[in-house]
Design an enzyme around this catalytic site. Structure first.
Site, short mmCIF file in Angstrom:
data_model
loop_
_atom_site.label_atom_id
_atom_site.label_comp_id
_atom_site.label_asym_id
_atom_site.label_seq_id
_atom_site.Cartn_x
_atom_site.Cartn_y
_atom_site.Cartn_z
N ALA A 9 56.52 38.71 39.09
CA ALA A 9 56.28 38.88 40.53
C ALA A 9 56.32 40.36 40.90
O ALA A 9 56.98 40.77 41.85
CB ALA A 9 57.30 38.09 41.35
N GLY A 13 51.40 39.78 40.75
CA GLY A 13 51.82 38.38 40.80
C GLY A 13 52.28 37.96 42.18
O GLY A 13 51.95 36.86 42.65
N LYS A 188 35.87 44.96 33.02
CA LYS A 188 37.12 45.45 33.63
C LYS A 188 37.85 46.39 32.67
O LYS A 188 38.34 47.45 33.09
CB LYS A 188 38.00 44.25 33.99
CG LYS A 188 39.49 44.57 34.29
CD LYS A 188 39.70 45.16 35.65
CE LYS A 188 41.13 45.59 35.92
NZ LYS A 188 42.10 44.52 36.08
#
Length: 309
Positions: A9, A13, A188
């Site tokens: 997170a 995230g 990417k």
């Protein structure tokens, strides 16, 4: 509706997990103890041009024993944390049967995860966003867009991809399903290796790429070198696609920059091994010479574990 577990997170995230929470999707987070305490105290807060969001009651897990009924794990850790979390990913997949969507930079993680967790369980994908966490652990999203691109790498993954695609119209971000996800992942990888390499080596924001022809030339050469690697693994980009990527390097706002440069500013570890190091390992495999990437790797390697003492 499916149950999603976001493993990690950080800014990435927390942002995409938060956007799904905002849309009413059943999202939980698997994090380390320190981040768990922060999320429990502060909640999940996003400041963004795509809309602000705050959730005070976030479901947070710190042990695989707590995790049940998960359909999809969104793996949102930095490349240098991958080895640490693979046992946890493996345990969650074995327990729940979940699929895994890794949003890591580079390409080497795919084969590693497929080997460790199971080829049929690992989707292809990546995220595009410029965001960071402030001191409170809140997400500060600074560009005007964000996206996750994903796609099936195995026939067993088609249904979970269809389920994730259905969420797209609900969320204040883009969840885009791509048929040829490996090509998109390589595009990417090519671009971020150039952008992160030059901004971190300059220790200046991306706006200086456009204002310094010499710096732009270095970043452009990284794109050309990465394209030669892509060809070796069967990813063929047109000359126009390569030129569009090179010219994108000139299009950033003066203060915008790469996540690697943001990490360097904070004295945090860098993903140089997973971007530039990975390119060098692949070049060695095919006996290719990539001198610009090799030079950037040498410049950035001392910062790999944070600001050198």
């Amino acid at each position: 509706m499916m149950n999603i577990l976001v493993l990690g997170a950080g800014a990435l995230g927390a942002y995409f997990g938060g956007r799904m929470l905002e849309a009413g999707v059943n999202v939980s987070f698997f994090v380390r103890d320190r981040r768990a305490a922060q999320l429990t105290k502060e909640g999940l807060t996003i400041t963004s041009p795509e809309g602000n969001f705050e959730c005070k009651d976030v479901t947070v897990y710190t042990s695989t024993d707590q995790v049940n009924d998960i359909d999809l794990v969104i793996l949102a850790v930095k490349g240098y944390h991958l080895d640490q979390v693979i046992p946890q990913v493996h345990a969650i997949v074995r327990k729940t049967g979940a699929f895994v969507l890794p949003l890591l930079n580079g390409m080497e993680h795919l084969e590693l995860l497929q080997t460790e967790v199971g080829e049929q369980k690992i989707l292809g994908g990546f995220a595009s966003i410029i965001a960071t966490l402030n001191e409170q652990g809140h997400v500060v999203h600074s560009n005007n867009s964000s996206a996750i691109k994903f796609g099936a790498l195995h026939n067993e993954q088609i249904q979970i991809c269809e389920q994730l695609e259905k969420i797209h119209h609900l969320v204040k971000t883009s969840l885009l399903r791509e048929e040829n996800i490996l090509k998109h992942m390589w595009k990417k990888y090519i671009f971020i290796t150039a952008l992160s390499g030059i901004t971190s080596a300059m220790q200046l924001p991306a706006g200086f790429i456009a204002s310094s022809e010499a710096s732009f030339h270095v970043a452009r050469n990284v794109i050309f070198e990465m394209n030669t690697l892509a060809k070796e693994v069967g990813i063929h980009l047109s000359e126009q696609e390569v030129e569009i990527m090179a010219n994108r390097l000139r299009g950033f706002r003066p203060e915008a920059t790469s996540s690697m440069h943001q990490d360097m500013r904070k004295g945090l570890p860098l993903e140089v091994e997973h971007l530039h190091g990975g390119a060098l390992r692949l070049a060695s495999k095919y006996n290719l010479n990539i001198p610009v990437i090799e030079t950037l790797y040498g410049i950035l390697k001392p910062y790999e574990n944070g600001k050198p003492n």
